[in-house]
Scaffold this motif. Structure first.
Motif, PDB file in Angstrom:
ATOM      1  N   UNK A 128       0.822  -1.211   0.000  1.00  0.00           N
ATOM      2  CA  UNK A 128       0.000   0.000   0.000  1.00  0.00           C
ATOM      3  C   UNK A 128       0.856   1.261   0.000  1.00  0.00           C
ATOM      4  N   UNK A 129       0.322   2.314  -0.598  1.00  0.00           N
ATOM      5  CA  UNK A 129       1.053   3.584  -0.710  1.00  0.00           C
ATOM      6  C   UNK A 129       1.413   4.188   0.646  1.00  0.00           C
ATOM      7  N   UNK A 130       0.504   4.223   1.635  1.00  0.00           N
ATOM      8  CA  UNK A 130       0.874   4.823   2.927  1.00  0.00           C
ATOM      9  C   UNK A 130       2.064   4.129   3.583  1.00  0.00           C
ATOM     10  N   UNK A 131       2.088   2.795   3.549  1.00  0.00           N
ATOM     11  CA  UNK A 131       3.180   2.076   4.197  1.00  0.00           C
ATOM     12  C   UNK A 131       4.468   2.174   3.386  1.00  0.00           C
ATOM     13  N   UNK A 132       4.367   2.220   2.079  1.00  0.00           N
ATOM     14  CA  UNK A 132       5.553   2.440   1.254  1.00  0.00           C
ATOM     15  C   UNK A 132       6.154   3.816   1.543  1.00  0.00           C
ATOM     16  N   UNK A 133       5.284   4.799   1.788  1.00  0.00           N
ATOM     17  CA  UNK A 133       5.746   6.150   2.124  1.00  0.00           C
ATOM     18  C   UNK A 133       6.532   6.130   3.429  1.00  0.00           C
ATOM     19  N   UNK A 134       6.011   5.412   4.421  1.00  0.00           N
ATOM     20  CA  UNK A 134       6.705   5.308   5.708  1.00  0.00           C
ATOM     21  C   UNK A 134       8.022   4.568   5.542  1.00  0.00           C
ATOM     22  N   UNK A 135       8.008   3.478   4.761  1.00  0.00           N
ATOM     23  CA  UNK A 135       9.232   2.694   4.550  1.00  0.00           C
ATOM     24  C   UNK A 135      10.316   3.549   3.899  1.00  0.00           C
ATOM     25  N   UNK A 136       9.951   4.346   2.906  1.00  0.00           N
ATOM     26  CA  UNK A 136      10.941   5.214   2.252  1.00  0.00           C
ATOM     27  C   UNK A 136      11.491   6.246   3.230  1.00  0.00           C
ATOM     28  N   UNK A 137      10.613   6.792   4.074  1.00  0.00           N
ATOM     29  CA  UNK A 137      11.053   7.789   5.055  1.00  0.00           C
ATOM     30  C   UNK A 137      12.012   7.176   6.069  1.00  0.00           C
ATOM     31  N   UNK A 195      16.825   6.607   9.298  1.00  0.00           N
ATOM     32  CA  UNK A 195      16.603   5.499  10.238  1.00  0.00           C
ATOM     33  C   UNK A 195      16.598   5.932  11.706  1.00  0.00           C
ATOM     34  N   UNK A 196      17.084   7.146  11.991  1.00  0.00           N
ATOM     35  CA  UNK A 196      17.086   7.616  13.376  1.00  0.00           C
ATOM     36  C   UNK A 196      15.749   8.240  13.788  1.00  0.00           C
ATOM     37  N   UNK A 197      14.801   8.337  12.846  1.00  0.00           N
ATOM     38  CA  UNK A 197      13.504   8.943  13.141  1.00  0.00           C
ATOM     39  C   UNK A 197      12.759   8.085  14.169  1.00  0.00           C
ATOM     40  N   UNK A 233       0.739   8.088  11.466  1.00  0.00           N
ATOM     41  CA  UNK A 233      -0.643   8.020  10.991  1.00  0.00           C
ATOM     42  C   UNK A 233      -1.106   9.389  10.505  1.00  0.00           C
ATOM     43  N   UNK A 234      -0.738  10.435  11.247  1.00  0.00           N
ATOM     44  CA  UNK A 234      -1.102  11.790  10.849  1.00  0.00           C
ATOM     45  C   UNK A 234      -0.439  12.168   9.528  1.00  0.00           C
ATOM     46  N   UNK A 235       0.824  11.756   9.352  1.00  0.00           N
ATOM     47  CA  UNK A 235       1.555  12.101   8.135  1.00  0.00           C
ATOM     48  C   UNK A 235       0.977  11.454   6.887  1.00  0.00           C
ATOM     49  N   UNK A 236       0.380  10.254   7.052  1.00  0.00           N
ATOM     50  CA  UNK A 236      -0.192   9.560   5.890  1.00  0.00           C
ATOM     51  C   UNK A 236      -1.712   9.664   5.872  1.00  0.00           C
ATOM     52  N   UNK A 237      -2.257  10.601   6.668  1.00  0.00           N
ATOM     53  CA  UNK A 237      -3.695  10.904   6.669  1.00  0.00           C
ATOM     54  C   UNK A 237      -4.551   9.693   7.001  1.00  0.00           C
ATOM     55  N   UNK A 238      -4.165   8.984   8.060  1.00  0.00           N
ATOM     56  CA  UNK A 238      -4.930   7.842   8.537  1.00  0.00           C
ATOM     57  C   UNK A 238      -5.103   7.950  10.042  1.00  0.00           C
ATOM     58  N   UNK A 239      -6.077   7.219  10.574  1.00  0.00           N
ATOM     59  CA  UNK A 239      -6.184   7.126  12.021  1.00  0.00           C
ATOM     60  C   UNK A 239      -5.135   6.147  12.526  1.00  0.00           C
ATOM     61  N   UNK A 273       5.377  -1.651  15.773  1.00  0.00           N
ATOM     62  CA  UNK A 273       6.627  -1.666  16.532  1.00  0.00           C
ATOM     63  C   UNK A 273       7.565  -2.772  16.081  1.00  0.00           C
ATOM     64  N   UNK A 274       7.019  -3.974  15.821  1.00  0.00           N
ATOM     65  CA  UNK A 274       7.837  -5.092  15.364  1.00  0.00           C
ATOM     66  C   UNK A 274       8.409  -4.817  13.974  1.00  0.00           C
ATOM     67  N   UNK A 275       7.587  -4.225  13.114  1.00  0.00           N
ATOM     68  CA  UNK A 275       8.032  -3.938  11.749  1.00  0.00           C
ATOM     69  C   UNK A 275       9.169  -2.918  11.757  1.00  0.00           C
ATOM     70  N   UNK A 276       9.019  -1.840  12.574  1.00  0.00           N
ATOM     71  CA  UNK A 276      10.078  -0.836  12.642  1.00  0.00           C
ATOM     72  C   UNK A 276      11.340  -1.411  13.282  1.00  0.00           C
ATOM     73  N   UNK A 277      11.176  -2.275  14.283  1.00  0.00           N
ATOM     74  CA  UNK A 277      12.349  -2.883  14.911  1.00  0.00           C
ATOM     75  C   UNK A 277      13.083  -3.777  13.914  1.00  0.00           C
TER      76      UNK A 277
END
Length: 265
Positions: free
Chosen positions: A159-168, A173-175, A183-189, A206-210
């Motif tokens: 999905x586009x929202x999660x791809x956007x987060x992955x690219x960011x 990586x220190x973000x 969620x706010x950045x990708x216009x979702x709850x 949390x697991x995905x980011x870790x």
């Protein structure tokens, strides 16, 4: 920054050979190198003998520290990034020559298997059937079938929202932004984002980011950066916090992990 490189001609030639398994060793120089997205007719095992490799496919990222390999079935589109001064061996396996996974996997390679692959890469690749090299190749494939899978994998959502987060996250990586902030950045709850991550990756946010942090950490350590520098790259306030996360995820400290991978070479 990695430089995008076309697929070496040698790889294309090796992919067309009829032998059950052939091998090609390449070395990168001072800069990272990354191949353009491509496919192979044969299955391919990408082996790191020095430095590290990150393999990116359509649905995930696989990390390959020294002494490991990533298996890529024939026909699967992918690109490979090799760290600076890395040494990589490409093993091409004829379809049907061995019982290997039908999806990309990071494999832990035994010292015997690593030596067999290295030895094969130094031989003439058009070896005849029933030759000594053919017999060694047969043993190599038997050993490869027994190689255990390592969880050095990050699922990439579609999905586009999660791809956007992955690219960011890849760019910074220190973000340490919270899921509510993402969620706010990708216009979702926040609840919708949590459900989307779980449905597409099988992991919590949390697991995905870790898991992403582990991929970045292993790449950083493979490039020769210190544990402290790696912790800073990932935005940890203290080295001990990073070491604790690393140990909980992989069952060992970063320093011990690096030592163990060097022993496997």
């Amino acid at each position: 920054m990695a430089q995008i490189q076309p697929l070496p001609t040698d790889q294309l030639e090796y992919d067309n050979l009829a032998q059950p398994v052939v091998a090609l060793t390449l070395e990168t120089q001072r800069n990272d190198s990354e191949s353009a997205v491509h496919t192979h007719r044969k299955g391919q095992l990408v082996v790191a003998y020095g430095g590290g490799i990150v393999c990116t496919g359509e649905d995930g990222v696989w990390m390959v520290p020294s002494g490991f390999g990533v298996w890529i079935p024939g026909g699967v589109a992918h690109s490979n990034r090799v760290t600076a001064n890395g040494q990589v061996c490409f093993l091409f396996v004829e379809p049907g020559a061995a019982s290997l996974p039908d999806r990309c996997r990071t494999l832990a390679l035994s010292p015997l298997l690593l030596e067999l692959i290295r030895h094969l890469s130094g031989q003439a690749q058009d070896y005849p059937p029933h030759s000594r090299t053919a017999r060694l190749a047969s043993v190599l494939l038997e050993e490869l079938e027994l190689a255990p899978t390592e969880q050095l994998y990050l699922p990439l959502p579609a999905s586009t929202p999660l791809r956007t987060i992955a690219r960011a996250l890849a760019q910074a990586p220190s973000d340490r932004a919270t899921m509510a902030s993402w969620a706010q950045q990708v216009a979702m709850s926040e609840r919708s984002l949590a459900r989307l991550v779980k449905s597409e990756t099988g992991l919590t946010f949390g697991q995905w980011r870790k898991q992403w942090q582990i991929i970045v950490a292993l790449q950083s350590l493979a490039e020769g950066l210190s544990v402290q520098s790696t912790a800073e790259t990932l935005g940890y306030e203290s080295v001990s916090s990073f070491i604790s996360m690393f140990r909980k995820t992989l069952g060992t400290s970063p320093a011990r992990y690096v030592r163990n991978t060097r022993l496997r070479q």
